[in-house]
Design an enzyme around this catalytic site. Structure first.
Site, PDB file in Angstrom:
ATOM      1  N   ASP A 127       4.165  -1.258   0.155  1.00  0.00           N
ATOM      2  CA  ASP A 127       5.601  -0.982   0.141  1.00  0.00           C
ATOM      3  C   ASP A 127       6.360  -2.056  -0.642  1.00  0.00           C
ATOM      4  OD1 ASP A 127       5.303  -2.974   2.070  1.00  0.00           O
ATOM      5  OD2 ASP A 127       6.508  -1.962   3.595  1.00  0.00           O
ATOM      6  N   ASP A 178      -0.012  -2.990   2.174  1.00  0.00           N
ATOM      7  CA  ASP A 178       0.303  -1.598   2.512  1.00  0.00           C
ATOM      8  C   ASP A 178       1.143  -0.928   1.428  1.00  0.00           C
ATOM      9  OD1 ASP A 178       2.743  -2.884   3.121  1.00  0.00           O
ATOM     10  OD2 ASP A 178       3.231  -1.369   4.621  1.00  0.00           O
ATOM     11  N   ASP A 195       1.931  -5.785  -2.014  1.00  0.00           N
ATOM     12  CA  ASP A 195       1.341  -6.233  -0.751  1.00  0.00           C
ATOM     13  C   ASP A 195       0.342  -5.203  -0.225  1.00  0.00           C
ATOM     14  OD1 ASP A 195       3.030  -4.271   0.262  1.00  0.00           O
ATOM     15  OD2 ASP A 195       3.762  -5.492   1.912  1.00  0.00           O
ATOM     16  N   SER A 205       1.159  -4.447   7.170  1.00  0.00           N
ATOM     17  CA  SER A 205       1.803  -4.830   5.917  1.00  0.00           C
ATOM     18  C   SER A 205       1.202  -6.115   5.355  1.00  0.00           C
ATOM     19  CB  SER A 205       3.311  -4.939   6.124  1.00  0.00           C
ATOM     20  OG  SER A 205       3.987  -5.105   4.899  1.00  0.00           O
TER      21      SER A 205
END
Length: 554
Positions: free
Chosen positions: A305, A303, A301, A149
């Site tokens: 999400d 990743d 961000d 992440s």
């Protein structure tokens, strides 16, 4: 130094499967690092899987630990489906260093155990919400996402899902860990992958299905004000190609790309900060906004999400960065006022999110379900309640939301971008800003609220132990008030590492150990006053608590 850890480090140094570059890293480790990375404890799962520094050792992210964790995960999913074989798994990754190597190891383990693996064509870095969507849409039995992440670029992670596209809960990962052999077996496990069980998805077909389904989740989709200039940065992550494509698909024609950050880059060369919660992350986006006179910025961000939106405030001559609480409240209020729900509307959020959403839900006939912190709990709650009810929004205070229960079980920056831009267009049509919508219309109806999250970094590899001592101090403290605000009750939620100070007038302060980072987070929820006064009180409370707990400055 723990003698067992030292002996294990020596074992790695002499083992033929450990490559010379990893042996050099071990040799350079401090005693504290050796104790951490070579502990004989089994690994533990945080709020979003296993994350850590890419390093040798049983508790580093490396080819051996990925193989070890994958073996346990597959055995756990098989235990849920004892008569089904082969199982079908999705394996994906983000843009981080060694992501392709690590998810190749994951594929080898799964196929060596006789199960089928699907990957995105060309091993394309994939947004986390799309991973969850594909698992759910195509009825896979589970999935592994190699991602950390918004963690530092030195980290990587192991994120796992069930057949609904939801992350596993704590009791499930506890069962998984119980199935793992002792960590000392890690070096001796050599998976032999079977490429005949490896398949590739048609990326373009998947993207089209995702975009079509996302569009259906919008409240009002018309062509008004879709030329609003909006600056976008994907921070070298998985959204840099797909998010602009999606917004173009929706008809937006003036998305201004922060080009140096909107390319895949495992080293995050042009992004020193990866979490959109931090104002430092927006530095380059602010330059683009200044040059183009744009009044809105979006950051996602790595990743994909987490989504955040910021708006220029002409009164302060500065940017306002909307928190997860503020965005979640705006979506809840907007949808409850403007959408016709066919079933009972509901909202899912966490125990540290704003109480304002409860007031809104009560007025407009929705109910609120609160979960532990972490979207894995939110996703499983949505999975449960979606059978008989209709989701308004599921959100975290930490800038993550899901605005439809039909798509996936993850916070989804694509859903968030679509609904927040819809609200921005609604405000533009009314001649008001997003901030005026939030503080004028919503506060005007429900009163002012101030929610503030302050993270404090705890240094050292034993940061969890240090923070547990802080929580113990909070529960045993003899103080009766926090700068004039009487403490009416102290609640200790041991199972989720959270302590709550209940204050007068329904206000509260909560203290929680992060499950993904070495941070102690303080959460303030204040109402029954004007915003400026509430901010002032929160600042005084925070200063008092920093002194009391001897915390580093945030």
């Amino acid at each position: 130094m723990n003698s067992n850890a030292y002996l294990e480090a020596q074992r790695w140094l002499s083992h033929p499967r450990v490559k010379p570059n990893l042996k050099e890293v071990i040799t350079a480790m401090s005693a504290e690092e050796i104790e951490h990375f070579f502990s004989l404890k089994k690994p533990s799962f945080g709020t979003a899987g296993v994350r850590g520094k890419m390093a040798p050792g049983y508790h580093g992210m490396n080819v051996f630990s990925y193989a070890y964790l994958t073996q346990g995960y597959v055995n756990y999913i098989q235990s849920l489906n004892p008569t089904k074989k082969p199982l079908r798994f999705l394996v994906a990754r983000d843009t981080r260093k060694h992501g392709a190597l690590f998810n190749g190891i994951v594929c080898d383990v799964i196929t060596s155990m006789g199960h089928v693996v699907y990957m995105f064509d060309n091993n394309e870095p994939t947004p986390t919400p799309l991973v969850s969507y594909v698992i759910k849409k195509y009825h896979f039995d589970g999935g592994v996402n190699v991602t950390a992440s918004h963690n530092p670029k030195t980290d990587n992670g192991f994120k796992i899902y069930d057949g609904h596209g939801a992350q596993l809960l704590d009791f499930q990962t506890d069962q998984l860990i119980a199935m793992l052999p002792p960590v000392v077996t890690m070096l001796d496990f050599e998976p032999r992958g079977n490429n005949e069980l490896l398949h590739f998805l048609d990326n373009e077909v998947v993207y089209k299905n995702y975009f079509d389904d996302l569009k259906e989740s919008l409240v009002v989709d018309n062509d008004s004000f879709k030329n609003l200039p909006v600056v976008f940065t994907g921070l070298h992550g998985t959204s840099v190609k797909l998010l602009p494509r999606f917004l173009t698909y929706l008809g937006y024609s003036n998305i201004i790309s922060v080009q140096p950050q909107n390319v895949f880059d495992a080293n995050f060369a042009n992004a020193d900060h990866l979490n959109p919660e931090s104002k430092d992350t927006w530095e380059l986006a602010r330059q683009y906004a200044s040059n183009t006179k744009a009044k809105l910025m979006m950051a996602i961000d790595p990743d994909a999400d987490r989504f955040a939106i910021a708006e220029w405030n002409p009164q302060t001559q500065d940017w306002h960065y909307f928190s997860g609480n503020e965005s979640g409240v705006m979506v809840a209020y907007y949808k409850l006022k403007h959408k016709q729900f066919k079933r009972q509307p509901y909202i899912v959020t966490t125990v540290v999110s704003t109480d304002l959403v409860d007031k809104i839900a009560k007025k407009y006939g929705a109910f609120v379900k609160r979960t532990n912190v972490g979207f894995k709990f939110i996703g499983q709650a949505v999975n449960h309640f979606s059978k008989d009810n209709e989701l308004v929004v599921a959100f975290e205070e930490a800038i993550g939301m899901m605005a439809s229960d039909g798509l996936n079980r993850e916070k989804d920056s694509f859903q968030a971008a679509a609904i927040m831009l819809e609200i921005a267009r609604y405000c533009h049509n009314k001649g008001i800003s997003l901030l005026e919508f939030y503080r004028g219309e919503i506060f005007g109806e429900f009163g002012d609220y101030y929610n503030w999250t302050v993270p404090h970094t705890i240094h050292g590899v034993n940061w969890k132990e240090k923070m547990e001592q802080v929580l113990h101090q909070l529960t045993t403290a003899t103080i009766k008030e926090v700068v004039g605000h009487k403490i009416t009750k102290i609640k200790n939620y041991v199972d989720i590492n959270l302590v709550e100070y209940v204050l007068e007038n329904g206000n509260w302060i909560k203290f929680r150990i992060s499950g993904t980072e070495p941070k102690l987070k303080l959460y303030f929820n204040l109402s029954n006053g004007y915003l400026a006064a509430l901010k002032h009180e929160a600042k005084k409370m925070h200063e008092f608590l920093v002194r009391l707990l001897n915390l580093d400055k945030a």
